[in-house]
Design an enzyme around this catalytic site. Structure first.
Site, PDB file in Angstrom:
ATOM      1  N   GLU A 102       5.723  23.723 -38.976  1.00  0.00           N
ATOM      2  CA  GLU A 102       6.826  24.433 -39.304  1.00  0.00           C
ATOM      3  C   GLU A 102       6.994  24.281 -40.868  1.00  0.00           C
ATOM      4  O   GLU A 102       7.340  23.183 -41.299  1.00  0.00           O
ATOM      5  CB  GLU A 102       7.972  23.417 -38.627  1.00  0.00           C
ATOM      6  N   CYS A 145      15.456  26.417 -36.945  1.00  0.00           N
ATOM      7  CA  CYS A 145      14.566  26.097 -35.806  1.00  0.00           C
ATOM      8  C   CYS A 145      14.037  27.247 -35.312  1.00  0.00           C
ATOM      9  O   CYS A 145      12.831  27.504 -35.014  1.00  0.00           O
ATOM     10  CB  CYS A 145      15.262  25.181 -34.816  1.00  0.00           C
ATOM     11  N   LYS A 204      26.531  11.273 -35.613  1.00  0.00           N
ATOM     12  CA  LYS A 204      26.040  10.976 -36.869  1.00  0.00           C
ATOM     13  C   LYS A 204      25.626  12.209 -37.487  1.00  0.00           C
ATOM     14  O   LYS A 204      24.486  12.623 -36.947  1.00  0.00           O
ATOM     15  CB  LYS A 204      24.941  10.009 -36.757  1.00  0.00           C
TER      16      LYS A 204
HETATM   17  P1  NAD Z   1      15.435  15.051 -39.243  1.00  0.00           P
HETATM   18  O1  NAD Z   1      14.757  14.887 -37.693  1.00  0.00           O
HETATM   19  O2  NAD Z   1      14.710  14.857 -40.508  1.00  0.00           O
HETATM   20  O3  NAD Z   1      16.877  14.301 -39.295  1.00  0.00           O
HETATM   21  C1  NAD Z   1      17.996  14.678 -37.915  1.00  0.00           C
HETATM   22  C2  NAD Z   1      18.843  13.527 -37.935  1.00  0.00           C
HETATM   23  O4  NAD Z   1      18.142  12.588 -37.414  1.00  0.00           O
HETATM   24  C3  NAD Z   1      19.486  13.221 -39.179  1.00  0.00           C
HETATM   25  O5  NAD Z   1      20.891  12.904 -38.933  1.00  0.00           O
HETATM   26  C4  NAD Z   1      18.780  12.061 -39.478  1.00  0.00           C
HETATM   27  O6  NAD Z   1      19.487  11.075 -40.464  1.00  0.00           O
HETATM   28  C5  NAD Z   1      18.482  11.361 -38.380  1.00  0.00           C
HETATM   29  N1  NAD Z   1      17.249  10.433 -38.179  1.00  0.00           N
HETATM   30  C6  NAD Z   1      16.444  10.158 -38.786  1.00  0.00           C
HETATM   31  N2  NAD Z   1      15.419   9.330 -38.530  1.00  0.00           N
HETATM   32  C7  NAD Z   1      16.001   8.749 -37.472  1.00  0.00           C
HETATM   33  C8  NAD Z   1      15.774   7.761 -36.660  1.00  0.00           C
HETATM   34  N3  NAD Z   1      14.323   7.241 -36.729  1.00  0.00           N
HETATM   35  N4  NAD Z   1      16.500   7.563 -35.658  1.00  0.00           N
HETATM   36  C9  NAD Z   1      17.621   8.284 -35.328  1.00  0.00           C
HETATM   37  N5  NAD Z   1      17.865   9.130 -36.068  1.00  0.00           N
HETATM   38  C10 NAD Z   1      17.124   9.539 -37.311  1.00  0.00           C
HETATM   39  O7  NAD Z   1      15.673  16.559 -39.393  1.00  0.00           O
HETATM   40  P2  NAD Z   1      16.499  17.619 -40.248  1.00  0.00           P
HETATM   41  O8  NAD Z   1      15.383  17.541 -41.521  1.00  0.00           O
HETATM   42  O9  NAD Z   1      17.627  16.975 -40.847  1.00  0.00           O
HETATM   43  O10 NAD Z   1      16.401  18.824 -39.887  1.00  0.00           O
HETATM   44  C11 NAD Z   1      15.505  19.961 -39.755  1.00  0.00           C
HETATM   45  C12 NAD Z   1      14.669  19.974 -38.363  1.00  0.00           C
HETATM   46  O11 NAD Z   1      15.616  19.787 -37.344  1.00  0.00           O
HETATM   47  C13 NAD Z   1      13.712  20.865 -38.194  1.00  0.00           C
HETATM   48  O12 NAD Z   1      12.549  20.462 -37.517  1.00  0.00           O
HETATM   49  C14 NAD Z   1      14.361  21.925 -37.241  1.00  0.00           C
HETATM   50  O13 NAD Z   1      13.430  22.542 -36.506  1.00  0.00           O
HETATM   51  C15 NAD Z   1      15.083  20.915 -36.389  1.00  0.00           C
HETATM   52  N6  NAD Z   1      16.362  21.807 -35.798  1.00  0.00           N
HETATM   53  C16 NAD Z   1      16.055  22.161 -34.424  1.00  0.00           C
HETATM   54  C17 NAD Z   1      17.204  22.992 -33.902  1.00  0.00           C
HETATM   55  C18 NAD Z   1      16.866  23.292 -32.322  1.00  0.00           C
HETATM   56  O14 NAD Z   1      18.135  23.643 -31.625  1.00  0.00           O
HETATM   57  N7  NAD Z   1      15.814  23.040 -31.786  1.00  0.00           N
HETATM   58  C19 NAD Z   1      18.254  23.191 -34.532  1.00  0.00           C
HETATM   59  C20 NAD Z   1      18.264  22.869 -35.771  1.00  0.00           C
HETATM   60  C21 NAD Z   1      17.223  22.248 -36.441  1.00  0.00           C
END
Ligand code: NAD
Length: 507
Positions: A402, A302, A193
């Site tokens: 963040e 991140c 997804k």
């Molecule tokens: P997000 O958590 O809002 O969404 C990530 C994914 O989760 C999306 O596909 C979203 O649709 C899905 N999602 C949302 N609610 C959900 C639920 N209840 N159950 C299952 N899936 C759900 O994150 P974002 O805004 O897309 O990305 C930014 C975040 O990602 C930042 O916090 C960043 O630090 C983190 N990030 C971490 C890494 C790493 O490797 N540690 C890498 C990139 C991004």
């Protein structure tokens, strides 16, 4: 007068005439949602529609899980040889290389990142598919030949099963490539997804998997939102593992949702990554790396080096250097190859970034540069200025949370112990950096800081060979390196008695 470097709209002739249409990929078929629902994505830089995606519901998520389950249980992929899996993964890498310009273009249009960076990410992703292919052929279990003359112990590595791969919007193609090839190399089947904001390049990847000959149902893609698609992928009993990259808040929800069926959860979450600069550091090198660390991907990263902890004796000199460099970083049209920093993902996110800066100022911090939305000629206003905030105190939200934007917080220290305490003071523990010419200082810091990755005299280098993941609330589990495939493997112990040597238990 901010005196920033801004690249106005210059390459809009390459914008698509019509948005890309995106479907789910379930059991080898490209399908719309049963109820016909769609969602539109507009380019954050250009404001024009760039994709219209099927918006999945519970039915699509469950159908994809069923397809992945059936494919896994049938064994055609899960019991295939490492050689066969590697051959397919290598073919996918070739196809990614072939289509990299088109993939990068779509990535830019949906995410707002600059074209040169997107191209580099797609090339890096192809490298990950090649590296995972190598792992597919070299992974192995273990044997124990010292359990006595009549016993042999085998430790088998087996694919864990059906995996849900849930991805964020900030590095759409790169992050799915940190998960999917490793899962496939292990013999798992998958439901992917992508983020609802950036689904295009994951769908393009599905097309390449199909072209490479991946059997139907081994990989499935469901488009849509966390609720309900992500939630079904985290709760359904037919799923054996969830691998998630995204925010810490959603990671906690997924962990809780997955606990009902005790499925394995791997989490790559947020970070509040410190760089500590000692007085003996090469300040020019450090300043450049600080600018890179905080502005790369508009800070929507991140690994963003969003806070520096600098020794009091060099704080002023270093801050001046960072501000001077910040003025020279080209922000603007992401389709222009000169641009190094593009647009912010959404107006809501831009408002959130601005809120952190305003909040810090209200609490006594000082804005040394930037501090507001950036006007880019011909492209609307979904951009944020390079921003340096000084006089930040450790307890301020801008220093602990963040921000996910091009905003640097500057804190100061006097002793190594103070620097370590500040670095470890956040709830996160993704990455950290140290700048000093003294290798003992670097090593001492590296061993005491709570972070999954530590960079010494550099920032954000990355290699397929080296594992990546977080301490504390930055996650659990690791991606990349050998750990990248181990996460998707179960361990099975086989104890074999040789000959009829087992003594009777019943007298
Ligand atoms: P997000 O958590 O809002 O969404 C990530 C994914 O989760 C999306 O596909 C979203 O649709 C899905 N999602 C949302 N609610 C959900 C639920 N209840 N159950 C299952 N899936 C759900 O994150 P974002 O805004 O897309 O990305 C930014 C975040 O990602 C930042 O916090 C960043 O630090 C983190 N990030 C971490 C890494 C790493 O490797 N540690 C890498 C990139 C991004």
């Amino acid at each position: 007068m901010q005196d920033l470097t801004v690249i106005p709209a210059s390459n809009t002739s390459t914008l698509p005439d019509a948005p890309m249409t995106l479907c789910h990929w379930i059991g080898g078929a490209w399908v719309d949602s049963a109820d016909g629902a769609t969602s539109e994505r507009r380019s954050p830089a250009h404001g024009v529609p760039v994709s219209v995606a099927a918006k999945g519901g519970r039915a699509e998520a469950e159908a994809a899980i069923a397809a992945a389950r059936a494919a896994f249980d049938a064994g055609g992929w899960s019991r295939s040889s490492g050689k066969d899996r590697a051959t397919l993964l290598l073919k996918v890498a070739e196809l990614i290389d072939r289509d990299r310009a088109a993939i990068a273009q779509q990535e830019v249009l949906e995410s707002g990142k600059p074209i040169t960076q997107a191209l580099a990410e797609i090339e890096g992703a192809a490298d990950l598919w090649r590296y995972a292919a190598a792992l597919a052929r070299t992974m192995h279990g273990d044997s124990h030949n010292s359990l006595g003359p009549d016993m042999l112990g085998l430790v088998l590595k087996e694919p864990i099963g059906v995996v849900s791969l849930i991805c964020p919007w900030n590095f759409p193609f790169l992050i799915v490539s940190q998960k999917l090839p490793f899962a496939l190399a292990a013999g798992c089947t998958a439901v992917v997804k992508p983020s609802e904001l950036t689904s295009g390049t994951t769908v393009m990847l599905g097309g390449l998997l199909e072209e490479a000959g991946l059997p139907a149902g081994v990989c499935n893609i469901v488009l849509g939102y966390g609720d309900p698609v992500g939630e079904v992928l985290s709760t359904d009993a037919r799923v054996d593992m969830v691998s998630f990259t995204g925010s810490t808040g959603v990671g906690k929800r997924i962990s809780a949702a997955a606990s009902a069926t005790l499925k394995k959860v791997s989490l790559e979450l947020g970070g509040k990554n410190p760089q500590v600069i000692f007085p003996d550091a090469d300040l020019d090198q450090a300043a450049d790396a600080i600018a890179f660390g905080v502005y790369f991907n508009a800070g929507e990263c991140c690994n963003s080096g969003s806070r520096i902890i600098v020794h009091e004796d060099v704080a002023e000199a270093l801050t001046e250097k960072v501000v001077a460099l910040s003025r020279r970083v080209p922000f603007g049209d992401p389709l222009d190859p000169r641009t190094q920093v593009g647009a912010i993902i959404s107006p809501e996110h831009l408002a959130k970034i601005d809120g952190y800066v305003r909040g810090a100022v209200a609490e006594g911090a000082r804005v040394a540069l930037g501090g507001g939305a950036l006007e880019v000629g011909g492209l609307g206003a979904q951009f944020y200025q390079p921003t340096v905030v000084t006089d930040v105190r450790p307890e301020m939200p801008i220093a602990t949370e963040e921000v996910f934007g091009p905003v640097l917080s500057v804190l100061t220290f006097r002793t190594l112990d103070q620097a370590i305490a500040l670095a470890n003071g956040a709830a996160y523990g993704l990455s950290a950096g140290v700048w000093s010419r003294d290798v003992s200082t670097c090593l001492d810091f590296a061993r005491r800081v709570q972070a999954g990755t530590v960079w010494t005299n550099t920032w954000m280098d990355g290699f397929a060979e080296l594992p990546f993941g977080g301490f504390k609330q930055s996650g659990q589990g690791r991606e990349l390196g050998r750990y990248g495939i181990e996460e998707f493997l179960e361990v099975k112990t086989v104890q074999m008695r040789i000959g009829q040597t087992r003594g009777a238990w019943v007298a």
